[in-house]
Motif scaffolding. Structure first.
Motif, PDB file in Angstrom:
ATOM      1  N   GLY A 297     -18.230  13.573 -10.381  1.00  0.00           N
ATOM      2  CA  GLY A 297     -17.171  14.092  -9.517  1.00  0.00           C
ATOM      3  C   GLY A 297     -16.640  13.085  -8.511  1.00  0.00           C
ATOM      4  N   LYS A 298     -17.527  12.297  -7.908  1.00  0.00           N
ATOM      5  CA  LYS A 298     -17.086  11.315  -6.918  1.00  0.00           C
ATOM      6  C   LYS A 298     -16.203  10.255  -7.572  1.00  0.00           C
ATOM      7  CE  LYS A 298     -18.673   8.138  -3.396  1.00  0.00           C
ATOM      8  NZ  LYS A 298     -19.789   7.481  -2.770  1.00  0.00           N
ATOM      9  N   GLY A 299     -16.627   9.744  -8.712  1.00  0.00           N
ATOM     10  CA  GLY A 299     -15.830   8.758  -9.439  1.00  0.00           C
ATOM     11  C   GLY A 299     -14.521   9.352  -9.920  1.00  0.00           C
ATOM     12  N   MET A 300     -14.545  10.616 -10.250  1.00  0.00           N
ATOM     13  CA  MET A 300     -13.336  11.310 -10.691  1.00  0.00           C
ATOM     14  C   MET A 300     -12.300  11.323  -9.569  1.00  0.00           C
ATOM     15  SD  MET A 300     -13.435  15.069 -12.338  1.00  0.00           S
ATOM     16  CE  MET A 300     -12.023  15.877 -13.005  1.00  0.00           C
ATOM     17  N   ALA A 301     -12.746  11.610  -8.372  1.00  0.00           N
ATOM     18  CA  ALA A 301     -11.839  11.623  -7.218  1.00  0.00           C
ATOM     19  C   ALA A 301     -11.329  10.218  -6.925  1.00  0.00           C
ATOM     20  CB  ALA A 301     -12.558  12.195  -6.001  1.00  0.00           C
ATOM     21  N   GLU A 302     -12.185   9.216  -7.016  1.00  0.00           N
ATOM     22  CA  GLU A 302     -11.766   7.842  -6.766  1.00  0.00           C
ATOM     23  C   GLU A 302     -10.735   7.375  -7.789  1.00  0.00           C
ATOM     24  OE1 GLU A 302     -15.488   5.811  -6.806  1.00  0.00           O
ATOM     25  OE2 GLU A 302     -16.016   6.468  -4.771  1.00  0.00           O
ATOM     26  N   ARG A 303     -10.966   7.692  -9.063  1.00  0.00           N
ATOM     27  CA  ARG A 303     -10.002   7.310 -10.102  1.00  0.00           C
ATOM     28  C   ARG A 303      -8.676   8.024  -9.908  1.00  0.00           C
ATOM     29  NH1 ARG A 303     -14.802   7.105 -12.648  1.00  0.00           N
ATOM     30  NH2 ARG A 303     -14.804   9.273 -13.280  1.00  0.00           N
ATOM     31  N   SER A 304      -8.732   9.265  -9.483  1.00  0.00           N
ATOM     32  CA  SER A 304      -7.500  10.019  -9.234  1.00  0.00           C
ATOM     33  C   SER A 304      -6.723   9.410  -8.069  1.00  0.00           C
ATOM     34  CB  SER A 304      -7.845  11.476  -8.935  1.00  0.00           C
ATOM     35  OG  SER A 304      -6.693  12.205  -8.657  1.00  0.00           O
ATOM     36  N   MET A 305      -7.421   9.033  -7.006  1.00  0.00           N
ATOM     37  CA  MET A 305      -6.761   8.407  -5.854  1.00  0.00           C
ATOM     38  C   MET A 305      -6.186   7.044  -6.234  1.00  0.00           C
ATOM     39  SD  MET A 305      -6.698  10.392  -3.319  1.00  0.00           S
ATOM     40  CE  MET A 305      -6.289   9.264  -2.024  1.00  0.00           C
ATOM     41  N   GLU A 306      -6.911   6.276  -7.027  1.00  0.00           N
ATOM     42  CA  GLU A 306      -6.413   4.964  -7.456  1.00  0.00           C
ATOM     43  C   GLU A 306      -5.159   5.115  -8.315  1.00  0.00           C
ATOM     44  OE1 GLU A 306      -5.694   1.130  -7.817  1.00  0.00           O
ATOM     45  OE2 GLU A 306      -7.204   2.002  -6.496  1.00  0.00           O
ATOM     46  N   ARG A 307      -5.163   6.103  -9.192  1.00  0.00           N
ATOM     47  CA  ARG A 307      -3.986   6.355 -10.025  1.00  0.00           C
ATOM     48  C   ARG A 307      -2.795   6.781  -9.163  1.00  0.00           C
ATOM     49  NH1 ARG A 307      -0.571   4.974 -13.385  1.00  0.00           N
ATOM     50  NH2 ARG A 307       0.455   6.618 -14.525  1.00  0.00           N
ATOM     51  N   ALA A 308      -3.045   7.588  -8.138  1.00  0.00           N
ATOM     52  CA  ALA A 308      -1.970   8.009  -7.240  1.00  0.00           C
ATOM     53  C   ALA A 308      -1.419   6.819  -6.467  1.00  0.00           C
ATOM     54  CB  ALA A 308      -2.481   9.082  -6.276  1.00  0.00           C
ATOM     55  N   ARG A 309      -2.299   5.929  -5.993  1.00  0.00           N
ATOM     56  CA  ARG A 309      -1.845   4.721  -5.287  1.00  0.00           C
ATOM     57  C   ARG A 309      -1.019   3.828  -6.209  1.00  0.00           C
ATOM     58  NH1 ARG A 309      -7.089   3.616  -4.069  1.00  0.00           N
ATOM     59  NH2 ARG A 309      -7.788   5.133  -2.568  1.00  0.00           N
ATOM     60  N   GLN A 310      -1.488   3.662  -7.433  1.00  0.00           N
ATOM     61  CA  GLN A 310      -0.780   2.821  -8.394  1.00  0.00           C
ATOM     62  C   GLN A 310       0.590   3.409  -8.709  1.00  0.00           C
ATOM     63  OE1 GLN A 310      -2.783   2.518 -12.147  1.00  0.00           O
ATOM     64  NE2 GLN A 310      -1.349   1.015 -12.956  1.00  0.00           N
ATOM     65  N   SER A 311       0.650   4.693  -8.901  1.00  0.00           N
ATOM     66  CA  SER A 311       1.918   5.364  -9.185  1.00  0.00           C
ATOM     67  C   SER A 311       2.874   5.236  -8.006  1.00  0.00           C
ATOM     68  CB  SER A 311       1.662   6.842  -9.506  1.00  0.00           C
ATOM     69  OG  SER A 311       2.860   7.506  -9.747  1.00  0.00           O
ATOM     70  N   GLN A 312       2.363   5.380  -6.786  1.00  0.00           N
ATOM     71  CA  GLN A 312       3.197   5.239  -5.594  1.00  0.00           C
ATOM     72  C   GLN A 312       3.728   3.825  -5.465  1.00  0.00           C
ATOM     73  OE1 GLN A 312       4.113   7.760  -3.440  1.00  0.00           O
ATOM     74  NE2 GLN A 312       5.512   6.241  -2.629  1.00  0.00           N
ATOM     75  N   ALA A 313       2.879   2.839  -5.739  1.00  0.00           N
ATOM     76  CA  ALA A 313       3.310   1.437  -5.661  1.00  0.00           C
ATOM     77  C   ALA A 313       4.391   1.137  -6.690  1.00  0.00           C
ATOM     78  CB  ALA A 313       2.112   0.510  -5.855  1.00  0.00           C
ATOM     79  N   GLU A 314       4.231   1.668  -7.906  1.00  0.00           N
ATOM     80  CA  GLU A 314       5.250   1.470  -8.944  1.00  0.00           C
ATOM     81  C   GLU A 314       6.567   2.128  -8.550  1.00  0.00           C
ATOM     82  OE1 GLU A 314       3.459   3.025 -12.459  1.00  0.00           O
ATOM     83  OE2 GLU A 314       2.117   1.308 -12.700  1.00  0.00           O
ATOM     84  N   THR A 315       6.490   3.319  -7.981  1.00  0.00           N
ATOM     85  CA  THR A 315       7.697   4.018  -7.539  1.00  0.00           C
ATOM     86  C   THR A 315       8.383   3.252  -6.421  1.00  0.00           C
ATOM     87  OG1 THR A 315       6.734   6.149  -8.131  1.00  0.00           O
ATOM     88  CG2 THR A 315       8.572   6.186  -6.596  1.00  0.00           C
ATOM     89  N   ASP A 316       7.618   2.772  -5.450  1.00  0.00           N
ATOM     90  CA  ASP A 316       8.189   1.995  -4.345  1.00  0.00           C
ATOM     91  C   ASP A 316       8.850   0.715  -4.841  1.00  0.00           C
ATOM     92  OD1 ASP A 316       7.301   3.933  -2.625  1.00  0.00           O
ATOM     93  OD2 ASP A 316       5.562   2.785  -1.913  1.00  0.00           O
ATOM     94  N   ALA A 317       8.194   0.028  -5.785  1.00  0.00           N
ATOM     95  CA  ALA A 317       8.764  -1.212  -6.321  1.00  0.00           C
ATOM     96  C   ALA A 317      10.072  -0.924  -7.053  1.00  0.00           C
ATOM     97  CB  ALA A 317       7.765  -1.882  -7.262  1.00  0.00           C
ATOM     98  N   TYR A 318      10.109   0.162  -7.800  1.00  0.00           N
ATOM     99  CA  TYR A 318      11.333   0.525  -8.518  1.00  0.00           C
ATOM    100  C   TYR A 318      12.462   0.855  -7.542  1.00  0.00           C
ATOM    101  CZ  TYR A 318      14.660   3.097 -11.326  1.00  0.00           C
ATOM    102  OH  TYR A 318      15.818   3.533 -11.923  1.00  0.00           O
ATOM    103  N   ILE A 319      12.138   1.606  -6.508  1.00  0.00           N
ATOM    104  CA  ILE A 319      13.163   1.976  -5.520  1.00  0.00           C
ATOM    105  C   ILE A 319      13.687   0.731  -4.813  1.00  0.00           C
ATOM    106  CG2 ILE A 319      13.522   3.158  -3.316  1.00  0.00           C
ATOM    107  CD1 ILE A 319      11.665   5.371  -4.405  1.00  0.00           C
ATOM    108  N   ARG A 320      12.789  -0.191  -4.447  1.00  0.00           N
ATOM    109  CA  ARG A 320      13.227  -1.433  -3.808  1.00  0.00           C
ATOM    110  C   ARG A 320      14.131  -2.240  -4.737  1.00  0.00           C
ATOM    111  NH1 ARG A 320       8.183  -2.830  -3.114  1.00  0.00           N
ATOM    112  NH2 ARG A 320       7.232  -1.446  -1.641  1.00  0.00           N
ATOM    113  N   GLN A 321      13.773  -2.279  -6.019  1.00  0.00           N
ATOM    114  CA  GLN A 321      14.552  -3.035  -6.992  1.00  0.00           C
ATOM    115  C   GLN A 321      15.947  -2.449  -7.155  1.00  0.00           C
ATOM    116  OE1 GLN A 321      13.007  -2.724 -10.930  1.00  0.00           O
ATOM    117  NE2 GLN A 321      14.563  -4.030 -11.832  1.00  0.00           N
ATOM    118  N   VAL A 322      16.030  -1.135  -7.206  1.00  0.00           N
ATOM    119  CA  VAL A 322      17.313  -0.467  -7.426  1.00  0.00           C
ATOM    120  C   VAL A 322      18.140  -0.424  -6.144  1.00  0.00           C
ATOM    121  CG1 VAL A 322      18.361   1.731  -8.055  1.00  0.00           C
ATOM    122  CG2 VAL A 322      16.429   0.893  -9.334  1.00  0.00           C
TER     123      VAL A 322
END
Length: 128
Positions: A68-93
């Motif tokens: 469960g602990k690793g599950m939460a960490e992986r979920s948070m890492e995926r959310a951070r990665q997704s947010q970073a990708e979204t921010d980079a796309y918005i900056r690019q556009v």
């Protein structure tokens, strides 16, 4: 006698309905986490899937307790990665290219909105 005539039958039906969808949600979260985890070997993933198929409720509970602990960490890492990708796309556009910025500043200078000094300052900011 209708199914919904008795109030407690209706409450019990709602509880079962809720419990079933909560179990499905947990099952899909566990399966998603299994395939998202790059540290777990393919054999362990296969073992977990077999247990999830044949003993689903106990396997979901065991997985959430054991990982469960690793599950939460992986979920948070995926959310951070997704947010970073979204921010980079918005900056690019959202940002204009240097050529577009200089052209806008030149049009403003030609229209008399800004002075040549302001135009040169904008141009130097964009070129750097």
């Amino acid at each position: 006698m209708s199914f919904f005539e008795n109030f407690w039958d209706f409450i019990w039906w709602l509880f079962i309905f809720y419990a079933f969808f909560a179990f499905l949600w947990a099952l899909f979260m566990v399966i998603g986490d299994l395939f998202r985890d790059h540290e777990l070997s393919g054999w362990w993933k296969a073992v977990w899937i077999l247990f999830l198929v044949f003993v689903p409720l106990l396997s979901v509970l065991a997985y959430m307790i054991a990982r469960g602990k690793g599950m939460a960490e992986r979920s948070m890492e995926r959310a951070r990665q997704s947010q970073a990708e979204t921010d980079a796309y918005i900056r690019q556009v959202a940002t204009a290219s240097p050529t577009e910025e200089i052209a806008k500043a030149k049009a403003l200078m030609d229209a008399g909105t800004i002075t040549p000094e302001e135009y040169n300052r904008i141009k130097s900011k964009v070129v750097v």
